[in-house]
Design an enzyme around this catalytic site. Sequence first.
Site, PDB file in Angstrom:
ATOM      1  N   THR A  44       0.835  -1.208   0.000  1.00 42.24           N
ATOM      2  CA  THR A  44       0.000   0.000   0.000  1.00 42.24           C
ATOM      3  C   THR A  44       0.867   1.253   0.000  1.00 42.24           C
ATOM      4  OG1 THR A  44      -1.833  -1.122   1.104  1.00 42.24           O
ATOM      5  CG2 THR A  44      -1.780   1.269   1.295  1.00 42.24           C
ATOM      6  N   TYR A 134       3.173 -12.518   4.304  1.00 41.84           N
ATOM      7  CA  TYR A 134       2.005 -11.845   3.746  1.00 41.84           C
ATOM      8  C   TYR A 134       1.547 -12.663   2.544  1.00 41.84           C
ATOM      9  CZ  TYR A 134      -0.655  -8.028   1.453  1.00 41.84           C
ATOM     10  OH  TYR A 134      -1.622  -7.271   0.849  1.00 41.84           O
ATOM     11  N   LYS A 163      -0.163 -12.315   7.821  1.00 36.04           N
ATOM     12  CA  LYS A 163      -1.140 -11.411   7.226  1.00 36.04           C
ATOM     13  C   LYS A 163      -1.837 -12.203   6.128  1.00 36.04           C
ATOM     14  CE  LYS A 163      -1.849  -7.031   4.782  1.00 36.04           C
ATOM     15  NZ  LYS A 163      -1.229  -5.857   4.116  1.00 36.04           N
ATOM     16  N   ILE A 208      -4.241  -5.700   9.372  1.00 38.78           N
ATOM     17  CA  ILE A 208      -3.324  -4.735   8.776  1.00 38.78           C
ATOM     18  C   ILE A 208      -4.127  -4.057   7.686  1.00 38.78           C
ATOM     19  CG2 ILE A 208      -1.137  -4.370   7.584  1.00 38.78           C
ATOM     20  CD1 ILE A 208      -0.032  -6.808   9.018  1.00 38.78           C
TER      21      ILE A 208
END
Length: 344
Positions: A44, A134, A163, A208
Amino acid sequence: MNSGCYTAMVTPFDGAAVDETGLTRLADFQIQIGITGLLAVGPTGESPTLAWQEHHRVVQIISQHAKGKCLCIAGAGSNNTKEALSATRHAAEAGVDAVLLVDPYYNGPSSLEIRKEYLAPVAAAFPDLSIIPYIIPGRTGAQLLPDDLALLFREHPNVNTVKEATGDLDNMRRTRQCCGPEFTIFSGDDGLVYEMISDPEIAATGVISVVSNIVPKAMSDLVRLLVDKEIDQAKRLVDALRPLFGLVTVKTVEKSPYGDVVCRARNPLALKTLMQVLGVPSGPCRPPLGKMSRSGLDVVVNIAKTVQSKNPEIFAPLAEFFDVDIDGRLNDERLLEGLYYPTY
């Protein structure tokens, strides 16, 4: 890692450079709200388009700013294990609490290879640092499976959190089954926070989050309510937030000279576009991300207008901290100039 809400921070730009003043303002906003932690330079935060020098600088700024106030996670993932080791080393020296390692993208290693050739070397080299895989196969084309995640947890106790952004609730249940009750599962999908925390077979304890860049209090409150099993209040809050979850991917049908074309504005384009409309530090995205179509921009503005009309308390902390008039900005057509492509 502690349960709670962690913000996957955007990286604000001022022209061609990272906006360091804007970055610290965004961090201050999150910290004042009481966010559990900040993720610096995850996807992000546009990690693919930051030079490593810029990447390290952002990690250093956020780590120093968060010290003693909230936890700090640094993005350190790569499709090159040597780079991941180097980024993790820098993050550790900067004093972060954890690093986030996205599955290697494009070159597509198997789950076995991800475990043995990517995550295990980093975990072994930095045993005192929490390593957070992730898993987002829709972006990477690769996926660490629950079985290999469990083996990592058994062999490297610092790989104790994931995540999870597969969008597959059965995969998440399998992760809990393989990894056991002591393992921490964070949602990597704002739209599935309610399901992941409230489902006892998943038992996630945090997120998250993308949208917490603009609504950290509401997202933190949602996680707290769910962890405390205050389900009725959580349902009301998730319903108020739900339109914002659509910012992660905005899909429109555009008219080209050759017919209809589906256009997907993917994270963080829609989020940063809304932040610019609202007067919050963000700047544009770096190429190859660019601008939205006009119809896509209208979707973004209408999402924000819906939330502001029905639940103005959601944006109230942002309005107060940045001293902005939410209604005024959402209804000022002049603020939309330059934020979209005038033609397809």
